[in-house]
Structure formats: C-alpha cells, structure tokens
Scaffold this motif. Structure first.
Motif, PDB file in Angstrom:
ATOM      1  N   LEU A  30      40.716  55.733  41.036  1.00 16.39           N
ATOM      2  CA  LEU A  30      41.338  54.799  39.870  1.00 16.39           C
ATOM      3  C   LEU A  30      41.248  55.275  38.626  1.00 16.39           C
ATOM      4  O   LEU A  30      40.107  55.149  38.762  1.00 16.39           O
ATOM      5  CB  LEU A  30      41.105  53.089  40.391  1.00 16.39           C
ATOM      6  N   THR A  31      42.365  55.347  37.720  1.00 19.65           N
ATOM      7  CA  THR A  31      42.449  55.623  36.313  1.00 19.65           C
ATOM      8  C   THR A  31      42.588  54.455  34.846  1.00 19.65           C
ATOM      9  O   THR A  31      42.070  54.430  34.066  1.00 19.65           O
ATOM     10  CB  THR A  31      43.334  55.955  36.056  1.00 19.65           C
ATOM     11  N   SER A  32      42.940  53.115  36.324  1.00 23.67           N
ATOM     12  CA  SER A  32      43.323  52.047  34.854  1.00 23.67           C
ATOM     13  C   SER A  32      43.155  51.076  36.016  1.00 23.67           C
ATOM     14  O   SER A  32      43.982  50.970  37.003  1.00 23.67           O
ATOM     15  CB  SER A  32      44.861  51.964  33.888  1.00 23.67           C
ATOM     16  N   ALA A  33      42.523  49.809  35.616  1.00 27.21           N
ATOM     17  CA  ALA A  33      42.026  48.967  36.089  1.00 27.21           C
ATOM     18  C   ALA A  33      43.833  47.636  35.448  1.00 27.21           C
ATOM     19  O   ALA A  33      44.213  46.417  36.481  1.00 27.21           O
ATOM     20  CB  ALA A  33      41.229  47.809  35.876  1.00 27.21           C
ATOM     21  N   ASP A  34      44.557  47.937  34.715  1.00 24.63           N
ATOM     22  CA  ASP A  34      45.949  47.226  34.037  1.00 24.63           C
ATOM     23  C   ASP A  34      47.167  46.984  35.077  1.00 24.63           C
ATOM     24  O   ASP A  34      47.865  46.245  35.149  1.00 24.63           O
ATOM     25  CB  ASP A  34      45.737  47.814  32.723  1.00 24.63           C
ATOM     26  N   THR A  35      47.178  48.325  35.806  1.00 24.60           N
ATOM     27  CA  THR A  35      48.487  47.737  37.040  1.00 24.60           C
ATOM     28  C   THR A  35      48.278  48.341  38.366  1.00 24.60           C
ATOM     29  O   THR A  35      46.929  49.004  38.613  1.00 24.60           O
ATOM     30  CB  THR A  35      50.049  48.567  36.166  1.00 24.60           C
ATOM     31  N   THR A  50      34.989  53.789  37.332  1.00 22.81           N
ATOM     32  CA  THR A  50      34.076  53.432  37.082  1.00 22.81           C
ATOM     33  C   THR A  50      32.981  52.147  37.508  1.00 22.81           C
ATOM     34  O   THR A  50      34.270  51.199  37.748  1.00 22.81           O
ATOM     35  CB  THR A  50      33.943  53.420  35.782  1.00 22.81           C
ATOM     36  N   GLU A  51      32.560  51.494  37.347  1.00 22.96           N
ATOM     37  CA  GLU A  51      32.297  50.227  37.625  1.00 22.96           C
ATOM     38  C   GLU A  51      32.734  49.266  36.757  1.00 22.96           C
ATOM     39  O   GLU A  51      32.827  48.371  37.753  1.00 22.96           O
ATOM     40  CB  GLU A  51      30.643  50.228  37.144  1.00 22.96           C
ATOM     41  N   GLU A  52      33.353  49.018  35.613  1.00 17.00           N
ATOM     42  CA  GLU A  52      33.793  48.560  35.151  1.00 17.00           C
ATOM     43  C   GLU A  52      35.407  48.103  35.517  1.00 17.00           C
ATOM     44  O   GLU A  52      35.840  47.050  36.011  1.00 17.00           O
ATOM     45  CB  GLU A  52      33.438  48.628  33.517  1.00 17.00           C
ATOM     46  N   LEU A  53      36.029  49.436  35.377  1.00 20.29           N
ATOM     47  CA  LEU A  53      37.493  49.926  36.305  1.00 20.29           C
ATOM     48  C   LEU A  53      37.318  48.656  37.585  1.00 20.29           C
ATOM     49  O   LEU A  53      38.437  48.292  37.619  1.00 20.29           O
ATOM     50  CB  LEU A  53      37.794  51.207  35.680  1.00 20.29           C
ATOM     51  N   LEU A  54      36.193  49.478  38.434  1.00 20.82           N
ATOM     52  CA  LEU A  54      36.345  48.603  39.530  1.00 20.82           C
ATOM     53  C   LEU A  54      36.338  46.572  40.055  1.00 20.82           C
ATOM     54  O   LEU A  54      36.880  46.729  40.845  1.00 20.82           O
ATOM     55  CB  LEU A  54      35.179  49.418  40.483  1.00 20.82           C
ATOM     56  N   TYR A  55      35.734  46.473  39.118  1.00 19.91           N
ATOM     57  CA  TYR A  55      35.320  45.486  38.873  1.00 19.91           C
ATOM     58  C   TYR A  55      36.554  44.671  38.528  1.00 19.91           C
ATOM     59  O   TYR A  55      37.144  43.579  38.902  1.00 19.91           O
ATOM     60  CB  TYR A  55      34.461  45.222  38.347  1.00 19.91           C
ATOM     61  N   SER A  56      37.436  45.375  37.182  1.00 19.44           N
ATOM     62  CA  SER A  56      38.741  44.257  36.297  1.00 19.44           C
ATOM     63  C   SER A  56      39.519  44.943  37.556  1.00 19.44           C
ATOM     64  O   SER A  56      39.823  43.340  38.057  1.00 19.44           O
ATOM     65  CB  SER A  56      38.444  45.262  35.584  1.00 19.44           C
ATOM     66  N   GLU A  89      33.640  68.192  44.069  1.00 22.72           N
ATOM     67  CA  GLU A  89      32.925  67.655  43.228  1.00 22.72           C
ATOM     68  C   GLU A  89      33.785  66.833  42.346  1.00 22.72           C
ATOM     69  O   GLU A  89      34.137  67.499  41.771  1.00 22.72           O
ATOM     70  CB  GLU A  89      31.949  68.463  42.447  1.00 22.72           C
ATOM     71  N   LEU A  90      33.785  65.680  42.530  1.00 20.08           N
ATOM     72  CA  LEU A  90      34.197  64.515  41.696  1.00 20.08           C
ATOM     73  C   LEU A  90      33.385  63.907  40.199  1.00 20.08           C
ATOM     74  O   LEU A  90      32.599  63.369  40.599  1.00 20.08           O
ATOM     75  CB  LEU A  90      34.306  63.113  42.557  1.00 20.08           C
ATOM     76  N   THR A  91      34.254  63.688  39.211  1.00 19.99           N
ATOM     77  CA  THR A  91      33.244  63.611  37.769  1.00 19.99           C
ATOM     78  C   THR A  91      34.495  62.450  37.370  1.00 19.99           C
ATOM     79  O   THR A  91      35.871  63.271  37.412  1.00 19.99           O
ATOM     80  CB  THR A  91      33.008  64.736  36.845  1.00 19.99           C
ATOM     81  N   VAL A  92      34.262  61.209  36.613  1.00 19.12           N
ATOM     82  CA  VAL A  92      35.064  60.462  36.470  1.00 19.12           C
ATOM     83  C   VAL A  92      35.010  60.602  34.336  1.00 19.12           C
ATOM     84  O   VAL A  92      33.279  60.515  33.890  1.00 19.12           O
ATOM     85  CB  VAL A  92      35.012  58.971  35.992  1.00 19.12           C
ATOM     86  N   LEU A  93      35.785  60.372  33.541  1.00 15.64           N
ATOM     87  CA  LEU A  93      35.489  60.700  32.591  1.00 15.64           C
ATOM     88  C   LEU A  93      35.849  59.809  31.369  1.00 15.64           C
ATOM     89  O   LEU A  93      37.097  59.728  31.685  1.00 15.64           O
ATOM     90  CB  LEU A  93      35.775  61.758  31.781  1.00 15.64           C
ATOM     91  N   PRO A  94      35.557  58.609  30.413  1.00 16.26           N
ATOM     92  CA  PRO A  94      36.335  57.962  29.767  1.00 16.26           C
ATOM     93  C   PRO A  94      37.310  57.981  29.168  1.00 16.26           C
ATOM     94  O   PRO A  94      36.914  59.800  28.037  1.00 16.26           O
ATOM     95  CB  PRO A  94      34.832  57.284  29.110  1.00 16.26           C
ATOM     96  N   ALA A  95      38.717  58.044  28.817  1.00 16.92           N
ATOM     97  CA  ALA A  95      38.880  58.581  27.956  1.00 16.92           C
ATOM     98  C   ALA A  95      39.981  56.986  26.782  1.00 16.92           C
ATOM     99  O   ALA A  95      41.107  57.504  26.542  1.00 16.92           O
ATOM    100  CB  ALA A  95      40.695  58.590  28.656  1.00 16.92           C
ATOM    101  N   SER A 101      47.806  48.966  26.166  1.00 19.78           N
ATOM    102  CA  SER A 101      46.803  47.625  25.824  1.00 19.78           C
ATOM    103  C   SER A 101      45.536  48.002  25.239  1.00 19.78           C
ATOM    104  O   SER A 101      45.154  48.962  25.041  1.00 19.78           O
ATOM    105  CB  SER A 101      46.695  46.908  27.599  1.00 19.78           C
ATOM    106  N   ASP A 102      44.856  46.510  25.554  1.00 16.18           N
ATOM    107  CA  ASP A 102      43.695  47.441  25.084  1.00 16.18           C
ATOM    108  C   ASP A 102      42.269  47.500  26.448  1.00 16.18           C
ATOM    109  O   ASP A 102      41.451  47.440  25.999  1.00 16.18           O
ATOM    110  CB  ASP A 102      42.875  45.480  24.751  1.00 16.18           C
ATOM    111  N   LYS A 103      43.139  47.571  27.181  1.00 12.98           N
ATOM    112  CA  LYS A 103      42.387  48.191  28.785  1.00 12.98           C
ATOM    113  C   LYS A 103      41.180  49.673  28.474  1.00 12.98           C
ATOM    114  O   LYS A 103      42.550  50.179  27.967  1.00 12.98           O
ATOM    115  CB  LYS A 103      43.024  48.084  29.707  1.00 12.98           C
ATOM    116  N   GLU A 104      40.504  49.191  29.085  1.00  9.94           N
ATOM    117  CA  GLU A 104      39.805  51.574  29.242  1.00  9.94           C
ATOM    118  C   GLU A 104      40.635  51.770  30.410  1.00  9.94           C
ATOM    119  O   GLU A 104      41.135  51.539  30.944  1.00  9.94           O
ATOM    120  CB  GLU A 104      38.544  50.678  29.345  1.00  9.94           C
TER     121      GLU A 104
END
Length: 209
Positions: A30-35, A50-56, A89-95, A101-104
């Motif tokens: 999941l790269t974005s919670a916007d769509t 990330t925890e924030e994106l999954l929650y959103s 090996e999986l790593t998530v990187l903030p972009a 939009s204003d979504k992370e």
C-alpha cells in the motif's frame, strides 16, 4: 501493487482484475491511503505499509477483515517476508506528500537475495525524492549496494504534455539514484531518455520474464 510469487511487482488494474488467480498473490503493498486499490476476486493476504497509511486506509474504505491482514512496517527498517517461491527483504520509505492531495505516500525497496537484486517500486512520486536519509545507517547500505531496477507507474506517459512536471521529477529521481534499469509497472515501453540516466553495468541487469 502486489508482489508475485518471486517478489516482483505486479500491477492490478480494473482491466486486468479478472486475469489473476487470487491464491497466487498473497502480498500487497500500500503506497497511498488516498485511493482504493483493486483486489482480485476473493483475494486474501497481507497488506504492507506504514502504520499511519494502514490506519487511514481502513478508516476510509472499511475493508473486509476476514479476507485481509494488515502489517505495519517501520520506515527504513527491513523485514523478511515470504512470497510463494521466495523470501524477500521489504523496506518502506517515506516519499513526502502526494502531488494531488495532502496525503502522505511511500515507496518500497525490495531486496531479492536469490536474484542479488535491489528493486525500488514507486507507484506515485511525491514531494520528496531523496528516499534515503543521509543521517541514517540505511543510507550507507543503499549507497554501497546500489539500486538495480526502479519500477515506475508508466501511465503518466499516457496523459498530459510530454514535458509535464511528473515527467521531469521522474527523470530527476533516476538521475539521482542511477539504477541499473528502469521499467514500467504495466510492462509498456518507457521513453528512451530515462535509460540515458541509468548507470552502465558490465554484466547488465537480469530482467523478470
């Protein structure tokens, strides 16, 4: 997008939704919670972000908890996950924030030990193009190993003028990272200019068939 049985990215769209067997793809990034993303019929598996994106995402779309498992990753902290025929090996990187939009948003780095390959997967380019913080131990590792392949969402070349802002940002990203190769998530050919900023390797880069 999904990871296939060997850890390679696999994009599922409305047009290709019914071509995939749900039991073949048990890993979703999941790269974005916007769509809301497309899921093959009756697909069940684990969604990583990330925890924030999954929650959103769960708050906004209320997905079926009987079919899906959600796993939160800490930024820059690699975790081993099992695909059907490989461990990666999986790593998530903030972009940064989305340009729409204003979504992370985030991107993912997938290290495939069996392929000796580092793959950066970008669904969307945001406000931040430097994904590897200089004051973090992860930065030194990536500089030492390098990025073999960058996957990009090539639909930006189907819409908009050929000199659009997104095109320029993608070019700048590749120039900064200098991967061994760049590929489109849909498999369509990319502009030749993108290959000019990829590094030249003596033995080339193994492509996924």
């Amino acid at each position: 997008m999904f990871l296939d049985d060997f850890g390679f990215p696999l994009e599922v769209t409305a047009e290709t939704l019914n071509k995939y067997s749900y039991d073949l793809h048990n890993t979703k990034l999941l790269t974005s919670a916007d769509t809301e993303f497309y899921l093959p019929p009756k697909w069940h598996g684990t969604i990583y972000s990330t925890e924030e994106l999954l929650y959103s995402y769960r708050k906004r779309y209320n997905p079926d908890p009987t079919l899906l498992t959600f796993h939160a990753l800490q930024p820059y902290e690699p975790e081993f996950i099992c695909c059907q025929n490989a461990v990666v090996e999986l790593t998530v990187l903030p972009a940064g924030q989305s340009l729409y939009s204003d979504k992370e948003i985030v991107v993912f780095l997938v290290k495939q030990p069996a392929e000796d390959r580092n793959t950066l997967i970008t669904k969307e380019l945001g406000t931040q193009l430097d994904f590897f913080p200089h004051n973090h131990h992860y930065h030194a590792r990536i500089l030492d190993e390098g990025i073999d392949v960058v996957y990009v969402d090539d639909k930006i070349y189907k819409t908009g003028p050929p000199t659009s802002y997104q095109h320029q940002r993608l070019y700048n990203l590749l120039r900064n990272i200098q991967p061994g190769a760049v590929l489109g998530l849909s498999g369509n050919p990319l502009p030749d200019i993108l290959r000019t900023v990829c590094r030249k390797t003596a033995h080339g880069v193994k492509m996924h068939k």
